[in-house]
Every structure is written in structure tokens, then in C-alpha cells.
Design a protein around this motif. Sequence first.
Motif, mmCIF file in Angstrom:
data_model
loop_
_atom_site.group_PDB
_atom_site.id
_atom_site.type_symbol
_atom_site.label_atom_id
_atom_site.label_comp_id
_atom_site.label_asym_id
_atom_site.label_seq_id
_atom_site.Cartn_x
_atom_site.Cartn_y
_atom_site.Cartn_z
ATOM 1 N N ASP A 100 -27.162 -18.416 57.974
ATOM 2 C CA ASP A 100 -26.695 -17.076 58.324
ATOM 3 C C ASP A 100 -25.984 -16.432 57.133
ATOM 4 O OD1 ASP A 100 -26.351 -14.921 60.159
ATOM 5 O OD2 ASP A 100 -24.275 -15.520 60.434
ATOM 6 N N LEU A 101 -25.189 -17.211 56.415
ATOM 7 C CA LEU A 101 -24.523 -16.689 55.218
ATOM 8 C C LEU A 101 -25.544 -16.258 54.170
ATOM 9 C CD1 LEU A 101 -21.613 -19.277 54.788
ATOM 10 C CD2 LEU A 101 -21.365 -16.833 55.304
ATOM 11 N N LEU A 102 -26.614 -17.031 54.031
ATOM 12 C CA LEU A 102 -27.620 -16.723 53.019
ATOM 13 C C LEU A 102 -28.497 -15.543 53.412
ATOM 14 C CD1 LEU A 102 -28.648 -20.311 51.865
ATOM 15 C CD2 LEU A 102 -27.175 -18.668 50.670
ATOM 16 N N THR A 103 -28.456 -15.120 54.676
ATOM 17 C CA THR A 103 -29.145 -13.873 55.031
ATOM 18 C C THR A 103 -28.426 -12.683 54.414
ATOM 19 O OG1 THR A 103 -27.905 -13.474 57.094
ATOM 20 C CG2 THR A 103 -29.900 -14.843 57.244
ATOM 21 N N GLN A 104 -27.149 -12.860 54.063
ATOM 22 C CA GLN A 104 -26.360 -11.770 53.484
ATOM 23 C C GLN A 104 -26.583 -11.641 51.985
ATOM 24 O OE1 GLN A 104 -24.484 -9.881 55.695
ATOM 25 N NE2 GLN A 104 -25.402 -11.235 57.225
ATOM 26 N N SER A 105 -26.590 -12.768 51.278
ATOM 27 C CA SER A 105 -26.793 -12.767 49.828
ATOM 28 C C SER A 105 -27.001 -14.194 49.349
ATOM 29 C CB SER A 105 -25.586 -12.151 49.106
ATOM 30 O OG SER A 105 -24.441 -12.992 49.228
ATOM 31 N N SER A 106 -27.551 -14.318 48.153
ATOM 32 C CA SER A 106 -27.646 -15.626 47.500
ATOM 33 C C SER A 106 -26.237 -16.083 47.143
ATOM 34 C CB SER A 106 -28.507 -15.532 46.249
ATOM 35 O OG SER A 106 -29.801 -15.067 46.561
ATOM 36 N N LYS A 107 -26.001 -17.402 47.187
ATOM 37 C CA LYS A 107 -24.657 -17.906 46.973
ATOM 38 C C LYS A 107 -24.669 -19.245 46.250
ATOM 39 C CE LYS A 107 -22.590 -15.723 51.079
ATOM 40 N NZ LYS A 107 -21.552 -14.929 50.389
ATOM 41 N N SER A 108 -23.577 -19.510 45.559
ATOM 42 C CA SER A 108 -23.365 -20.817 44.946
ATOM 43 C C SER A 108 -22.826 -21.787 45.984
ATOM 44 C CB SER A 108 -22.365 -20.702 43.794
ATOM 45 O OG SER A 108 -21.074 -20.368 44.302
ATOM 46 N N VAL A 109 -22.819 -23.063 45.649
ATOM 47 C CA VAL A 109 -22.275 -24.085 46.548
ATOM 48 C C VAL A 109 -20.800 -23.796 46.840
ATOM 49 C CG1 VAL A 109 -21.766 -26.533 46.844
ATOM 50 C CG2 VAL A 109 -23.891 -25.835 45.754
ATOM 51 N N ASP A 110 -20.043 -23.452 45.814
ATOM 52 C CA ASP A 110 -18.616 -23.180 45.992
ATOM 53 C C ASP A 110 -18.388 -22.010 46.941
ATOM 54 O OD1 ASP A 110 -17.879 -25.235 44.321
ATOM 55 O OD2 ASP A 110 -17.631 -23.969 42.554
ATOM 56 N N SER A 111 -19.182 -20.963 46.792
ATOM 57 C CA SER A 111 -19.040 -19.792 47.654
ATOM 58 C C SER A 111 -19.381 -20.125 49.102
ATOM 59 C CB SER A 111 -19.950 -18.666 47.149
ATOM 60 O OG SER A 111 -19.850 -17.538 47.992
ATOM 61 N N ILE A 112 -20.460 -20.869 49.303
ATOM 62 C CA ILE A 112 -20.842 -21.277 50.662
ATOM 63 C C ILE A 112 -19.758 -22.151 51.269
ATOM 64 C CG2 ILE A 112 -22.508 -22.606 52.019
ATOM 65 C CD1 ILE A 112 -24.617 -21.770 49.918
#
Length: 216
Positions: free
Chosen positions: A33-45
Amino acid sequence: MDKEAQNYKNQLYSELARLGKGISSDKRLEILDLLTQSSKSVDSISKEAGISVANTSRHLQVLKGSHLVKTVKDGNRVIYSLTSKKIGKLIHLLVKIGEEELSEMRAIEQQADHEKGVKIISLEQAFSWRRNSVLLDVRPVDEYEAGHVDGSINIPLSELENNYDKLPKGKRIIVYCRGRLCVNSNQATRSLNEHGFDASSLNSSYQEWRELSYAR
């Protein structure tokens, strides 16, 4: 059914089951669900999901093995994204099915929507009022930059308390975040109303807003 046909069917269902393994965890669903918003790093996730970097990495490896996420290198960082926009649609469909079939899920949502200071606005109503309202996006900056409602302003929830002066008290404020699975818009709405604003929470995502816009 002959042996060849049985083997064909078994192999296909076995491959589909790999997708099922990927979404068979509440935290992996949250990561998707978070990745539907934007690409992210491991730390951000890790930060957004509230789990350790080690656990985040383990969940991401399962998702990658299920072909639900992919990676690119950005210097020393590994950036994760969905392998297909259809996965975002799958998450959205799961939420809709959950709301229709799981009374416990509906009860959780209704409790959040009836907290003191929280006013709710529907997607259709928010869309019709958009020209006479301030649209406030309380997602992190990276998600806002990846795509947002036209004309909206971005003040992440964590920074809202220090930025009340950027918002008008004489105009309706429509607050949105990631959609129904995110309580941040309700929290921001309550905080704004407690400080004298006229705020309503839109529990729909930017993606849902865009779909409605295209349909109009």
C-alpha cells in the motif's frame, strides 16, 4: 483428466500461489500500500510501516520473490517499487472486498470516523467543493511529489503542528492522505478543528481522486 492436463493446471496454480504468499501478511500488505504512493527505500518503508529495517528487508525479499516488487539502485540505496500498477489496483480491490465482507473492518473504520473533532467528507462531495476549499495533503513529501491532487498543498502530518499559520481559518479545508487504510487524515482533521479551523477528512487516496476526475 489426463496426467498432462493435471500437471499443466497444478503448475499454474502453484505459480499463482506465489502471489498469495506475498500478500499473506498484514505488514506486506501495508508495504504494498505504501508503494502505491511512491517508490521508497528500505529505511523509508521501515519508518512509515513502524517495523525494524531487518524485518522490512525480510518482507521485501518475500515480495520480490513473489514478483510484486522490483528494485533499482540509487547510489548506495536500493529503491523498491511495484512491478505493475495492477498491484495497486489489487490492493484497492482487497480493501473494497474487506469493507463489504468484514464487519470487523467496517467497525474499525466507523470508530475512527466518529472520534471527537473528526468530520468526514465523501469523495464525490469533496470533488464538487474543490474550487471553494483548501486541499491539504498530509503525506510525506516524496509521496506528494510522486503525484497529488491538482492545487493541493503539502504539509506532512508530522509537521502540521508547526505550520498552522500557512492555513486559512475562514475557508473549508479538505484533508487527505493515502486512503482508507491510513488514519492520518482523521488525525490531522481533528487537530485542525481543535485549533479553530473548519476541516473535513477525505478517506480516499489521490489515485481514487484521479479516477473520479477521469470519469467526470
